[in-house]
Design a protein around this motif. Structure first.
Motif, PDB file in Angstrom:
ATOM      1  N   PHE A 130       1.447  -1.227  -0.166  1.00  0.00           N
ATOM      2  CA  PHE A 130       0.022  -0.559   0.338  1.00  0.00           C
ATOM      3  C   PHE A 130       0.558   1.368   0.111  1.00  0.00           C
ATOM      4  O   PHE A 130       0.735   1.651  -0.531  1.00  0.00           O
ATOM      5  CB  PHE A 130      -1.250   0.410   0.960  1.00  0.00           C
ATOM      6  N   PHE A 133       2.092   2.168  -3.360  1.00  0.00           N
ATOM      7  CA  PHE A 133       0.990   3.822  -3.854  1.00  0.00           C
ATOM      8  C   PHE A 133       1.012   4.527  -3.525  1.00  0.00           C
ATOM      9  O   PHE A 133       0.767   5.470  -4.689  1.00  0.00           O
ATOM     10  CB  PHE A 133      -0.815   2.510  -3.459  1.00  0.00           C
ATOM     11  N   LEU A 174      -5.294   0.364  -6.305  1.00  0.00           N
ATOM     12  CA  LEU A 174      -5.860   0.225  -5.273  1.00  0.00           C
ATOM     13  C   LEU A 174      -6.877  -0.504  -5.080  1.00  0.00           C
ATOM     14  O   LEU A 174      -6.635  -1.561  -4.511  1.00  0.00           O
ATOM     15  CB  LEU A 174      -6.327   1.008  -5.366  1.00  0.00           C
ATOM     16  N   GLY A 178      -6.874  -4.106  -2.519  1.00  0.00           N
ATOM     17  CA  GLY A 178      -8.022  -4.179  -1.712  1.00  0.00           C
ATOM     18  C   GLY A 178      -7.959  -5.910  -1.840  1.00  0.00           C
ATOM     19  O   GLY A 178      -8.372  -6.814  -0.612  1.00  0.00           O
ATOM     20  N   LEU A 179      -8.223  -6.295  -3.023  1.00  0.00           N
ATOM     21  CA  LEU A 179      -8.677  -7.532  -3.030  1.00  0.00           C
ATOM     22  C   LEU A 179      -7.484  -8.430  -2.313  1.00  0.00           C
ATOM     23  O   LEU A 179      -7.718  -9.673  -2.334  1.00  0.00           O
ATOM     24  CB  LEU A 179      -8.618  -7.707  -4.671  1.00  0.00           C
ATOM     25  N   TYR A 181      -5.474  -7.838  -0.162  1.00  0.00           N
ATOM     26  CA  TYR A 181      -6.023  -7.544   1.453  1.00  0.00           C
ATOM     27  C   TYR A 181      -6.588  -8.646   2.028  1.00  0.00           C
ATOM     28  O   TYR A 181      -6.634  -9.022   2.685  1.00  0.00           O
ATOM     29  CB  TYR A 181      -6.027  -5.997   1.776  1.00  0.00           C
ATOM     30  N   GLY A 182      -8.043  -8.509   0.563  1.00  0.00           N
ATOM     31  CA  GLY A 182      -9.014  -9.676   1.292  1.00  0.00           C
ATOM     32  C   GLY A 182      -8.788 -10.860   1.354  1.00  0.00           C
ATOM     33  O   GLY A 182      -8.774 -11.881   2.071  1.00  0.00           O
TER      34      GLY A 182
ATOM     35  N   ASN B  40     -12.091   2.673  -3.404  1.00  0.00           N
ATOM     36  CA  ASN B  40     -12.747   1.861  -2.502  1.00  0.00           C
ATOM     37  C   ASN B  40     -13.881   1.514  -1.663  1.00  0.00           C
ATOM     38  O   ASN B  40     -13.268   1.315  -0.316  1.00  0.00           O
ATOM     39  CB  ASN B  40     -12.343   4.387  -1.946  1.00  0.00           C
ATOM     40  N   LEU B  42     -14.852  -0.971  -3.064  1.00  0.00           N
ATOM     41  CA  LEU B  42     -14.495  -2.204  -3.050  1.00  0.00           C
ATOM     42  C   LEU B  42     -13.333  -2.979  -1.938  1.00  0.00           C
ATOM     43  O   LEU B  42     -13.897  -3.878  -1.342  1.00  0.00           O
ATOM     44  CB  LEU B  42     -13.670  -2.313  -4.576  1.00  0.00           C
ATOM     45  N   ILE B  43     -12.589  -2.151  -1.830  1.00  0.00           N
ATOM     46  CA  ILE B  43     -10.969  -2.072  -0.314  1.00  0.00           C
ATOM     47  C   ILE B  43     -12.356  -2.559   0.998  1.00  0.00           C
ATOM     48  O   ILE B  43     -12.095  -3.736   1.955  1.00  0.00           O
ATOM     49  CB  ILE B  43     -10.130  -1.602  -0.095  1.00  0.00           C
ATOM     50  N   VAL B  46     -14.385  -6.204   0.216  1.00  0.00           N
ATOM     51  CA  VAL B  46     -13.643  -7.500  -0.130  1.00  0.00           C
ATOM     52  C   VAL B  46     -13.235  -7.732   1.064  1.00  0.00           C
ATOM     53  O   VAL B  46     -12.618  -9.223   1.415  1.00  0.00           O
ATOM     54  CB  VAL B  46     -12.196  -6.945  -1.394  1.00  0.00           C
ATOM     55  N   SER B  47     -12.905  -6.632   2.185  1.00  0.00           N
ATOM     56  CA  SER B  47     -11.662  -7.233   3.378  1.00  0.00           C
ATOM     57  C   SER B  47     -12.676  -7.597   4.680  1.00  0.00           C
ATOM     58  O   SER B  47     -12.056  -7.666   5.462  1.00  0.00           O
ATOM     59  CB  SER B  47     -11.910  -5.642   3.703  1.00  0.00           C
ATOM     60  N   ASP B  70     -11.893  -4.122  11.620  1.00  0.00           N
ATOM     61  CA  ASP B  70     -10.212  -4.752  10.919  1.00  0.00           C
ATOM     62  C   ASP B  70     -10.619  -2.974  10.333  1.00  0.00           C
ATOM     63  O   ASP B  70     -11.134  -2.479  10.289  1.00  0.00           O
ATOM     64  CB  ASP B  70     -10.877  -5.175   9.983  1.00  0.00           C
ATOM     65  N   LEU B  72      -7.603  -1.499   9.747  1.00  0.00           N
ATOM     66  CA  LEU B  72      -6.540  -1.196   8.208  1.00  0.00           C
ATOM     67  C   LEU B  72      -7.214  -0.684   7.401  1.00  0.00           C
ATOM     68  O   LEU B  72      -7.728   0.084   6.295  1.00  0.00           O
ATOM     69  CB  LEU B  72      -5.750  -2.428   8.370  1.00  0.00           C
ATOM     70  N   PRO B  73      -8.322  -2.051   6.560  1.00  0.00           N
ATOM     71  CA  PRO B  73      -9.131  -1.561   5.745  1.00  0.00           C
ATOM     72  C   PRO B  73      -9.848   0.132   6.016  1.00  0.00           C
ATOM     73  O   PRO B  73      -9.607   0.917   4.434  1.00  0.00           O
ATOM     74  CB  PRO B  73     -10.658  -2.219   5.139  1.00  0.00           C
ATOM     75  N   LEU B  76      -6.714   1.991   5.212  1.00  0.00           N
ATOM     76  CA  LEU B  76      -6.409   2.827   3.810  1.00  0.00           C
ATOM     77  C   LEU B  76      -7.615   3.555   2.876  1.00  0.00           C
ATOM     78  O   LEU B  76      -6.865   4.130   2.254  1.00  0.00           O
ATOM     79  CB  LEU B  76      -6.474   1.119   3.025  1.00  0.00           C
ATOM     80  N   THR B  79      -6.464   6.927   3.690  1.00  0.00           N
ATOM     81  CA  THR B  79      -5.435   7.768   2.699  1.00  0.00           C
ATOM     82  C   THR B  79      -5.725   7.388   1.219  1.00  0.00           C
ATOM     83  O   THR B  79      -5.697   8.379   0.712  1.00  0.00           O
ATOM     84  CB  THR B  79      -4.426   6.728   2.802  1.00  0.00           C
ATOM     85  N   ALA B  80      -6.418   6.621   1.345  1.00  0.00           N
ATOM     86  CA  ALA B  80      -6.627   6.952  -0.684  1.00  0.00           C
ATOM     87  C   ALA B  80      -7.973   7.790  -0.606  1.00  0.00           C
ATOM     88  O   ALA B  80      -7.555   8.780  -1.982  1.00  0.00           O
ATOM     89  CB  ALA B  80      -7.422   5.168  -1.294  1.00  0.00           C
TER      90      ALA B  80
END
Lengths: 504, 115
Positions: A130, A133, A174, A178-179, A181-182, B40, B42-43, B46-47, B70, B72-73, B76, B79-80
């Motif tokens: 990350f 990125f 990005l 994400g994927l 990380y998932g 964003n 999606l993150i 998906v987590s 969690d 962390l997502p 992320l 930040t994004a």
């Protein structure tokens, strides 16, 4: 605490901040730019020395153990790239003293340059996907602003394509992060690599790897995603073009090398075959595009694309020799390509044009400049004993050993066509008579000021000397590339170096 | 819930790409905004959309009690979002300048630098 590991990021960040503080005094910004990039070069050489000595340098932010903290890692590939960043940074800083219009300097050219170098250095050193990125975005934002400094029509049109494609690629990157990380639940690259290897169903990871490939392929200007590059790289002023040509696309190539040797090795058959064909088509389309062009910097821009193909070819063949060739090729290419753009800037200063039909007669007036063009040009085409020959030789040898005959044949053909383009530039710019309608231009009246000659020529001579050094003294450089490739082909070393402390 | 969010993400991506393929540069930027939001979201999806307490440790404990979300997502995405905001601000200024300089908002007419 490895100070040398963070210095290449800290130096440009601090000097960028200082440049902003010195906003009103362009004079001090200029002095600072040269000093800071010289320091960056010194720090990068220090980093390379200690990386050679210790193998890997790892620094964990906030002293948290590795998978939880953000890490900076330097292996040999990173260290080599950082040294090249230092060399190019210094060359561009000196060249900018003479070539940058004063309007650009007042609108923050130097702070942006430092920020760009910081972003590039950060991308090379980070060990966290990350964070990669984030550094990409730092670098891109600086590059967007540099590209549009001046605000001419061509720059705006080029910038819209450049910005759109890069934002698109960032969004894919990005999403892929994400994927990933998932799927594996971590962002540390070493940790990801370890967990990917133990997954029961690697199909999802292959999908993610394709997204990374597309995203980095856009940034590296690989086929079929390269068209933003020849549309934009020739539009800004020449020092910016040279900086972009040297460093920016190579960050994409570096990222491809990093993830496709470390993380996505679970389905090499599939991913690297795609890379192989992307490499072949990148080489071919780039060089054919260059052959159709009649503008100095556009030809060079298309050649960036074709050369990117060689680097990806090294990665795609995925044999130890091929990786050596790829690393060697990156080293040679960054220096040579920046040098060619800088020479085009000197020609522009003499004759006031980049169009081949408006140029001519430079050899008669400035034979030394013609020689300084020939060194990188022939090196790019791969004429022995210059650096490009050895770089191409290793890649093609690796292709033959891997029995990828079609791709190797394309690589050889592309070498020939590169030579054709370089001869075209040579014949048009240096050899033919000066066209009638440019007789009034500054060169022939001797109106070009000689006051900044040193700033124009020192970087060009210096980079040509680097090319000659790599060419004539290939063995130690080859050994360096060999060591770097050895680390890349054995990702468990990297994983061990990053996570080793945590497991004990 | 997760499947609904997955559809939303997909629709956002599709709409973003459709907008980016339009000829007007304003629509292009709208497409870019939707694209960053889609990434964003999606993150976030998906987590794993777990319902849980904030990941804080009670005093003296080594592990959190019960289910925690969690963090962390979310970090992320935060930040994004900041990065996307900065970049899009640049893009908006860019299209304004481009419109002033080029005199058109039609991407098909911005091809001086092609070939």
């Amino acid at each position: 605490m490895n100070l040398e590991l963070v210095l290449p990021i800290l130096i440009p960040l601090i000097s960028g901040a200082l440049s902003v503080a010195l906003w009103r005094s362009v004079r001090y910004q200029r002095i600072l730019a040269v000093l800071a990039t010289a320091l960056l070069l010194a720090a990068s050489v220090w980093l390379l020395r200690s990386t050679i000595d210790q193998g890997f340098l790892v620094m964990e932010m906030g002293s948290w153990p590795a998978p939880f903290s953000i890490v900076f890692v330097s292996d040999l590939l990173s260290a080599i790239m950082i040294v090249l960043t230092g060399i190019i940074g210094l060359a561009i800083a000196i060249y900018s003293l003479a070539s940058t219009p004063s309007g650009h300097e007042k609108f923050g050219y130097y702070p942006l340059m430092h920020l760009l170098l910081a972003g590039v250095a950060g991308s090379f050193l980070t060990g966290d996907i990350f964070n990669l990125f984030v550094w990409f975005e730092v670098m891109l934002l600086a590059s967007f602003a540099l590209l549009t400094l001046g605000g001419e029509r061509a720059q705006m049109e080029g910038a819209i394509k450049y910005v759109t494609l890069n934002l698109f690629s960032s969004a894919i990157f990005l999403s892929a992060v994400g994927l990933l990380y998932g799927t594996v639940g971590t962002l540390n690259m070493a940790d990801i690599a370890q967990k990917v290897a133990t997954l029961e169903d690697p199909g999802m990871v292959t999908v993610v790897s394709m997204m990374f490939m597309v995203s980095f392929g856009i940034k590296a200007a690989a086929f079929p995603l390269f068209f933003w590059l020849p549309a934009s790289y020739h539009t800004p002023q020449v020092a910016v073009s040279a900086l972009f040509a040297g460093l920016l696309t190579k960050v994409g190539v570096y990222a491809l090398y990093r993830v496709f040797t470390l993380i996505f090795t679970q389905d090499v058959e599939y991913t690297h075959t795609i890379l192989l064909w992307a490499a072949a088509l990148t080489m071919l389309t780039g060089v054919l595009g260059a052959a159709a062009q009649f503008e100095f910097r556009r030809i060079l821009s298309f050649h960036i694309v074709s050369q990117i193909g060689y680097m990806i070819l090294g990665l795609a063949l995925f044999t130890p020799l091929a990786i050596i060739g790829g690393v060697f090729y990156i080293m040679h290419h960054i220096i040579v390509k920046t040098n060619l753009f800088l020479v085009s800037g000197i020609v522009y200063r003499l004759l006031g044009s980049y169009e081949l039909k408006d140029l001519g007669g430079v050899y008669k007036e400035r034979p030394m400049l013609a020689l300084l063009f020939l060194i990188p040009a022939l090196s790019l085409a791969g004429i022995p004993p210059l650096s490009g020959f050895f770089a191409k030789f290793v890649v093609i040898r690796a292709g033959l050993e891997a029995e990828a005959y079609v791709v190797t044949g394309i690589a050889l053909l592309v070498g020939l066509l590169t030579l054709y383009s370089m001869i075209k530039i040579w014949a048009e710019v240096f050899w033919k008579k000066t066209p009638e309608h440019v007789k009034s231009l500054s060169l022939l009246r001797g109106e070009v000021k000689t006051s900044h000659n040193w700033a124009y020529h020192i970087p060009v001579v210096g980079l040509a000397a680097c090319t000659l050094y790599i060419g004539l003294n290939g063995q130690p450089i080859y050994e360096l590339a060999e060591m770097a490739a050895d680390q890349l082909m054995n990702p468990e070393l990297y994983i061990e170096a990053v996570l080793g402390g945590a497991q004990q | 819930m997760e499947s609904l969010m997955a559809y939303v993400v997909g629709i956002l991506f599709a709409a973003a790409i459709y907008m980016m393929l339009r000829r007007s540069i304003v629509k292009l930027v709208i497409g870019l905004i939707m694209l960053s939001n889609a990434a964003n979201l999606l993150i976030f999806v998906v987590s794993g959309m777990t319902r849980g307490a904030p990941p804080l440790l009670p005093e003296g404990a080594d592990a959190p009690l019960g289910a925690v979300a969690d963090p962390l997502p979310q970090a992320l995405i935060l930040t994004a979002i900041v990065i996307a905001f900065g970049v899009l601000a640049f893009a908006v200024v860019l299209i304004r300048r481009a419109y002033e300089v080029v005199g058109t908002d039609d991407l098909d007419q911005m091809k001086d630098t092609d070939t």
